[in-house]
Write a protein that holds these residues in place. Structure first.
Motif, PDB file in Angstrom:
ATOM      1  N   ASP A 138       0.824  -1.207   0.000  1.00 27.61           N
ATOM      2  CA  ASP A 138       0.000   0.000   0.000  1.00 27.61           C
ATOM      3  C   ASP A 138       0.862   1.263   0.000  1.00 27.61           C
ATOM      4  O   ASP A 138       0.510   2.259  -0.631  1.00 27.61           O
ATOM      5  CB  ASP A 138      -0.924   0.002   1.213  1.00 27.61           C
ATOM      6  CG  ASP A 138      -2.022  -1.051   1.104  1.00 27.61           C
ATOM      7  OD1 ASP A 138      -2.445  -1.328  -0.038  1.00 27.61           O
ATOM      8  OD2 ASP A 138      -2.432  -1.601   2.139  1.00 27.61           O
ATOM      9  N   ALA A 139       1.977   1.231   0.697  1.00 24.90           N
ATOM     10  CA  ALA A 139       2.881   2.379   0.687  1.00 24.90           C
ATOM     11  C   ALA A 139       3.451   2.597  -0.708  1.00 24.90           C
ATOM     12  O   ALA A 139       3.569   3.740  -1.173  1.00 24.90           O
ATOM     13  CB  ALA A 139       4.009   2.177   1.696  1.00 24.90           C
ATOM     14  N   GLY A 140       3.798   1.512  -1.383  1.00 23.28           N
ATOM     15  CA  GLY A 140       4.264   1.638  -2.756  1.00 23.28           C
ATOM     16  C   GLY A 140       3.197   2.223  -3.665  1.00 23.28           C
ATOM     17  O   GLY A 140       3.475   3.088  -4.502  1.00 23.28           O
ATOM     18  N   ARG A 141       1.959   1.746  -3.492  1.00 21.52           N
ATOM     19  CA  ARG A 141       0.856   2.296  -4.292  1.00 21.52           C
ATOM     20  C   ARG A 141       0.682   3.778  -4.035  1.00 21.52           C
ATOM     21  O   ARG A 141       0.432   4.561  -4.958  1.00 21.52           O
ATOM     22  CB  ARG A 141      -0.450   1.570  -3.960  1.00 21.52           C
ATOM     23  CG  ARG A 141      -0.492   0.112  -4.384  1.00 21.52           C
ATOM     24  CD  ARG A 141      -1.930  -0.396  -4.406  1.00 21.52           C
ATOM     25  NE  ARG A 141      -2.592  -0.268  -3.116  1.00 21.52           N
ATOM     26  CZ  ARG A 141      -3.818   0.213  -2.933  1.00 21.52           C
ATOM     27  NH1 ARG A 141      -4.518   0.643  -3.971  1.00 21.52           N
ATOM     28  NH2 ARG A 141      -4.351   0.275  -1.734  1.00 21.52           N
ATOM     29  N   ALA A 142       0.796   4.185  -2.772  1.00 21.18           N
ATOM     30  CA  ALA A 142       0.615   5.593  -2.421  1.00 21.18           C
ATOM     31  C   ALA A 142       1.686   6.466  -3.074  1.00 21.18           C
ATOM     32  O   ALA A 142       1.389   7.538  -3.612  1.00 21.18           O
ATOM     33  CB  ALA A 142       0.649   5.754  -0.900  1.00 21.18           C
ATOM     34  N   PHE A 143       2.923   6.010  -3.055  1.00 23.65           N
ATOM     35  CA  PHE A 143       4.002   6.776  -3.682  1.00 23.65           C
ATOM     36  C   PHE A 143       3.778   6.875  -5.194  1.00 23.65           C
ATOM     37  O   PHE A 143       3.999   7.940  -5.791  1.00 23.65           O
ATOM     38  CB  PHE A 143       5.359   6.133  -3.386  1.00 23.65           C
ATOM     39  CG  PHE A 143       6.021   6.645  -2.139  1.00 23.65           C
ATOM     40  CD1 PHE A 143       5.383   6.539  -0.910  1.00 23.65           C
ATOM     41  CD2 PHE A 143       7.276   7.223  -2.181  1.00 23.65           C
ATOM     42  CE1 PHE A 143       5.985   7.005   0.253  1.00 23.65           C
ATOM     43  CE2 PHE A 143       7.886   7.708  -1.035  1.00 23.65           C
ATOM     44  CZ  PHE A 143       7.248   7.589   0.188  1.00 23.65           C
ATOM     45  N   GLY A 144       3.355   5.789  -5.803  1.00 21.11           N
ATOM     46  CA  GLY A 144       3.082   5.825  -7.235  1.00 21.11           C
ATOM     47  C   GLY A 144       1.956   6.778  -7.574  1.00 21.11           C
ATOM     48  O   GLY A 144       2.036   7.534  -8.550  1.00 21.11           O
ATOM     49  N   LEU A 145       0.892   6.769  -6.776  1.00 22.42           N
ATOM     50  CA  LEU A 145      -0.241   7.664  -7.002  1.00 22.42           C
ATOM     51  C   LEU A 145       0.180   9.123  -6.869  1.00 22.42           C
ATOM     52  O   LEU A 145      -0.171   9.967  -7.706  1.00 22.42           O
ATOM     53  CB  LEU A 145      -1.364   7.344  -6.021  1.00 22.42           C
ATOM     54  CG  LEU A 145      -2.572   8.291  -6.030  1.00 22.42           C
ATOM     55  CD1 LEU A 145      -3.262   8.267  -7.383  1.00 22.42           C
ATOM     56  CD2 LEU A 145      -3.552   7.936  -4.916  1.00 22.42           C
ATOM     57  N   LEU A 146       0.933   9.441  -5.820  1.00 22.14           N
ATOM     58  CA  LEU A 146       1.368  10.821  -5.606  1.00 22.14           C
ATOM     59  C   LEU A 146       2.250  11.304  -6.759  1.00 22.14           C
ATOM     60  O   LEU A 146       2.160  12.465  -7.182  1.00 22.14           O
ATOM     61  CB  LEU A 146       2.122  10.926  -4.281  1.00 22.14           C
ATOM     62  CG  LEU A 146       1.280  10.739  -3.016  1.00 22.14           C
ATOM     63  CD1 LEU A 146       2.157  10.779  -1.773  1.00 22.14           C
ATOM     64  CD2 LEU A 146       0.193  11.820  -2.927  1.00 22.14           C
ATOM     65  N   ALA A 147       3.096  10.425  -7.288  1.00 23.88           N
ATOM     66  CA  ALA A 147       3.956  10.804  -8.412  1.00 23.88           C
ATOM     67  C   ALA A 147       3.107  11.112  -9.653  1.00 23.88           C
ATOM     68  O   ALA A 147       3.365  12.097 -10.363  1.00 23.88           O
ATOM     69  CB  ALA A 147       4.951   9.688  -8.714  1.00 23.88           C
ATOM     70  N   CYS A 148       2.097  10.296  -9.905  1.00 25.24           N
ATOM     71  CA  CYS A 148       1.219  10.534 -11.049  1.00 25.24           C
ATOM     72  C   CYS A 148       0.457  11.847 -10.900  1.00 25.24           C
ATOM     73  O   CYS A 148       0.367  12.642 -11.850  1.00 25.24           O
ATOM     74  CB  CYS A 148       0.237   9.376 -11.204  1.00 25.24           C
ATOM     75  SG  CYS A 148       0.978   7.795 -11.663  1.00 25.24           S
ATOM     76  N   LEU A 149      -0.080  12.085  -9.718  1.00 14.87           N
ATOM     77  CA  LEU A 149      -0.842  13.309  -9.486  1.00 14.87           C
ATOM     78  C   LEU A 149       0.058  14.538  -9.577  1.00 14.87           C
ATOM     79  O   LEU A 149      -0.375  15.605 -10.041  1.00 14.87           O
ATOM     80  CB  LEU A 149      -1.534  13.251  -8.127  1.00 14.87           C
ATOM     81  CG  LEU A 149      -2.589  12.147  -7.970  1.00 14.87           C
ATOM     82  CD1 LEU A 149      -3.179  12.161  -6.565  1.00 14.87           C
ATOM     83  CD2 LEU A 149      -3.688  12.289  -9.018  1.00 14.87           C
ATOM     84  N   ALA A 150       1.304  14.413  -9.139  1.00 14.38           N
ATOM     85  CA  ALA A 150       2.245  15.532  -9.244  1.00 14.38           C
ATOM     86  C   ALA A 150       2.444  15.932 -10.703  1.00 14.38           C
ATOM     87  O   ALA A 150       2.512  17.127 -11.028  1.00 14.38           O
ATOM     88  CB  ALA A 150       3.576  15.153  -8.602  1.00 14.38           C
ATOM     89  N   LEU A 151       2.526  14.943 -11.591  1.00 13.57           N
ATOM     90  CA  LEU A 151       2.668  15.252 -13.017  1.00 13.57           C
ATOM     91  C   LEU A 151       1.442  15.983 -13.549  1.00 13.57           C
ATOM     92  O   LEU A 151       1.557  16.883 -14.398  1.00 13.57           O
ATOM     93  CB  LEU A 151       2.895  13.971 -13.808  1.00 13.57           C
ATOM     94  CG  LEU A 151       4.312  13.390 -13.817  1.00 13.57           C
ATOM     95  CD1 LEU A 151       4.380  12.181 -14.745  1.00 13.57           C
ATOM     96  CD2 LEU A 151       5.332  14.429 -14.246  1.00 13.57           C
ATOM     97  N   LEU A 152       0.254  15.608 -13.073  1.00 15.00           N
ATOM     98  CA  LEU A 152      -0.965  16.294 -13.521  1.00 15.00           C
ATOM     99  C   LEU A 152      -0.956  17.751 -13.075  1.00 15.00           C
ATOM    100  O   LEU A 152      -1.358  18.649 -13.837  1.00 15.00           O
ATOM    101  CB  LEU A 152      -2.198  15.582 -12.971  1.00 15.00           C
ATOM    102  CG  LEU A 152      -2.413  14.125 -13.415  1.00 15.00           C
ATOM    103  CD1 LEU A 152      -3.753  13.618 -12.894  1.00 15.00           C
ATOM    104  CD2 LEU A 152      -2.342  13.991 -14.917  1.00 15.00           C
ATOM    105  N   PHE A 153      -0.506  18.021 -11.866  1.00  6.59           N
ATOM    106  CA  PHE A 153      -0.421  19.402 -11.387  1.00  6.59           C
ATOM    107  C   PHE A 153       0.603  20.188 -12.192  1.00  6.59           C
ATOM    108  O   PHE A 153       0.375  21.361 -12.546  1.00  6.59           O
ATOM    109  CB  PHE A 153      -0.073  19.431  -9.892  1.00  6.59           C
ATOM    110  CG  PHE A 153      -1.260  19.321  -8.994  1.00  6.59           C
ATOM    111  CD1 PHE A 153      -2.003  20.446  -8.655  1.00  6.59           C
ATOM    112  CD2 PHE A 153      -1.655  18.098  -8.474  1.00  6.59           C
ATOM    113  CE1 PHE A 153      -3.109  20.346  -7.823  1.00  6.59           C
ATOM    114  CE2 PHE A 153      -2.756  17.983  -7.640  1.00  6.59           C
ATOM    115  CZ  PHE A 153      -3.482  19.116  -7.308  1.00  6.59           C
ATOM    116  N   LEU A 154       1.746  19.582 -12.478  1.00  7.28           N
ATOM    117  CA  LEU A 154       2.767  20.265 -13.276  1.00  7.28           C
ATOM    118  C   LEU A 154       2.246  20.554 -14.688  1.00  7.28           C
ATOM    119  O   LEU A 154       2.517  21.619 -15.256  1.00  7.28           O
ATOM    120  CB  LEU A 154       4.033  19.410 -13.347  1.00  7.28           C
ATOM    121  CG  LEU A 154       4.842  19.284 -12.056  1.00  7.28           C
ATOM    122  CD1 LEU A 154       5.994  18.300 -12.241  1.00  7.28           C
ATOM    123  CD2 LEU A 154       5.379  20.652 -11.625  1.00  7.28           C
ATOM    124  N   ALA A 155       1.497  19.601 -15.249  1.00  3.36           N
ATOM    125  CA  ALA A 155       0.916  19.815 -16.573  1.00  3.36           C
ATOM    126  C   ALA A 155      -0.075  20.980 -16.549  1.00  3.36           C
ATOM    127  O   ALA A 155      -0.070  21.841 -17.445  1.00  3.36           O
ATOM    128  CB  ALA A 155       0.226  18.540 -17.049  1.00  3.36           C
TER     129      ALA A 155
END
Length: 505
Positions: A138-155
């Motif tokens: 679950d911690a791995g999933r959370a880190f992956g999700l946050l990384a994806c969402l960070a890209l959406l904010f940067l976009a």
């Protein structure tokens, strides 16, 4: 009394319009859906999640994958699938060796996908494992999700700075429930979708410099970094990157300026080369399969293409909202309603004949490509292509339809976003029902026995209420936008203009 009520409704609509025009609201809504999918999903809910989470653990410790330990996918008989996989009536409470699978001990089936996303997921796993081994995945999933969402904010930030107002909301509109589910499941497919959004946002943000013959080293470096990131997402990313770039060249007629066309090609070339190099150095297919001829005879190939195209309707539904191990399927009524909504809002999505031609062409290219890919590998993985693979190129191509430095967002955009929020709310509920009660025909199979405690359900439904509230705000903003388009320009009271301006910057 009536006048007072009308004034309050008008002020509420104006505040709603001002709120949704803040650049980070669209990616924030994407984040709400992503977190809701995370909360409503068990650890191994995403396709091949034990394999991906185990690969992340291996790659973060060893740096690169090991080609000798890649095994063929086993389909519905996959021994690494959790006990509830492919069984929509089965809730999360079932007994299986795979249910308690230790991702830190798997040395059998891994994958040779590019490593950047696995390093991110693996970092979360490494941090959580000493503290509480049961939450490693679950911690791995959370880190992956946050990384994806960070890209959406940067976009969204890049589009905001380029005054691409409609394209910012296209991030949310082209964010089908399958995308946040994959991001929340530790699946590299979710990372690839986020990279596609970031890449096309970068190209649209550089549109003015490209069209005005102002592409210099700085612009080329910016595009090149986004291309490198995109090309290292999944094995297919290099192909999709070229396809998306070709769509931008076609839409903006960049072939008329050969100098800028060459510079754009040079910018993305390192990313494409890296993608090809990775596939040669770390082939995804195992040796036992890659030695088998993958190119069938012309007659067999044609037959496979026809069979793949016959499954087109299923692939379309998968693009929007088939979750889990392809076992969380929305109600047919919801799918039909969604299709009718898209037809109604076609003038918003594609307002001109040029837009509609590009839309039809993009859909045709993506779906024909999927049929060709599936036909070439039919003997290896019969009907292996899933609709979710097509989300990446579709997001990149269809965002072009919303490009343009407009002073105001396209009319109807907020109403369409409001409907999309309602669809997301339903899919979050469906995902939760799947693992809590089991589902049948897009709704709970039973409500007497829940696999989760009430507190868990409250957390999920809290996010659903946020999405419902967001839908109401977007509808209110839509009515204010229509009044604005008619030439009605009332001012915001209570200092709302200054407040929103400070938030936007």
């Amino acid at each position: 009394m009536t006048f007072v009520v009308q004034k309050q409704v008008k002020n509420l609509s104006l505040r709603s319009l001002a709120l949704v025009r803040i650049w980070w609201v669209a990616p924030l809504l994407c984040s709400v859906v992503g977190i809701a999918m995370f909360v409503s999903s068990p650890t191994f809910s995403a396709p091949d999640s034990p394999v991906h989470l185990s690969t992340a653990w291996y790659d973060v410790h060893h740096g690169l994958p090991d080609t000798s330990r890649v095994e063929a996918a086993q389909g519905v008989t996959d021994p690494y699938a959790p006990c509830y996989a492919f069984k929509p009536l089965q809730d999360v409470n079932c007994t299986s060796a795979r249910e308690s699978y230790d991702i830190s001990a798997n040395t059998q089936r891994l994958t040779n996908y590019p490593v950047p996303f696995y390093w991110i997921v693996g970092l979360g796993e490494v941090i959580a494992h000493p503290l509480r081994p049961s939450v490693t995945g679950d911690a791995g999933r959370a880190f992956g999700l946050l990384a994806c969402l960070a890209l959406l904010f940067l976009a969204a930030r890049r589009l905001h700075r380029a005054e691409e107002r409609s394209a910012i909301w296209a991030i949310f509109l082209l964010f089908p429930p399958a995308a946040p589910f994959l991001m929340a499941g530790g699946n590299p497919n979710g990372w690839e979708i986020a990279c596609s959004v970031f890449f096309i946002a970068t190209l649209l943000a550089q549109r003015r410099t490209i069209l005005h013959n102002e592409v210099g080293p700085r612009q080329m470096l910016t595009i090149g970094i986004a291309a490198l990131l995109f090309s290292t997402a999944r094995p297919s990313s290099g192909i999709w990157m070229v396809l998306v770039t070709a769509g931008v060249v076609l839409w903006f007629q960049l072939w008329k300026n050969k100098r800028n066309l060459v510079r754009l090609a040079i910018s993305i070339l390192p990313g494409f080369i890296l993608s090809v190099f990775w596939q040669v150095a770390f082939p995804v297919l195992p040796k036992s399969i890659s030695s088998t001829p993958l190119i069938p005879s012309p007659s067999v190939f044609y037959h496979h293409v026809v069979l793949s195209l016959e499954d087109l309707s299923g692939k379309v539904i998968q693009i929007w909202g088939v979750l889990g191990w392809t076992d969380v399927v929305p109600s047919e009524l919801v799918v039909i309603a969604g299709g009718m909504v898209l037809m109604y809002f076609l003038p918003t999505i594609a307002p001109t004949a040029k837009h509609r031609a590009f839309l039809v062409g993009s859909l045709g290219v993506v779906f024909i490509s999927s049929a060709l890919f599936e036909a070439l590998s039919w003997d290896v993985y019969p009907q292996w292509w899933q609709g979710r693979y097509s989300i990446t190129p579709l997001v990149g191509l269809l965002m072009v339809l919303f490009s343009g430095r407009d002073q105001r967002e396209r009319l109807g955009l907020f109403a369409l976003a409001a409907v999309a929020a309602l669809g997301d709310a339903y899919m979050v509920c469906l995902n939760f029902w799947r693992y809590s009660y089991g589902i049948s025909n897009g709704f709970p199979a039973q409500l007497q026995h829940s696999a989760y405690v009430p507190a868990h359900a409250l957390h999920v439904y809290a996010f659903v209420l946020v999405l419902l509230a967001a839908s109401g705000v977007l509808f209110a903003a839509h009515f204010a936008q229509r009044a604005e388009a008619r030439g009605v320009n009332p001012t915001l009271d209570l200092g709302m203009t200054d407040f929103v301006s400070s938030l936007s910057n």
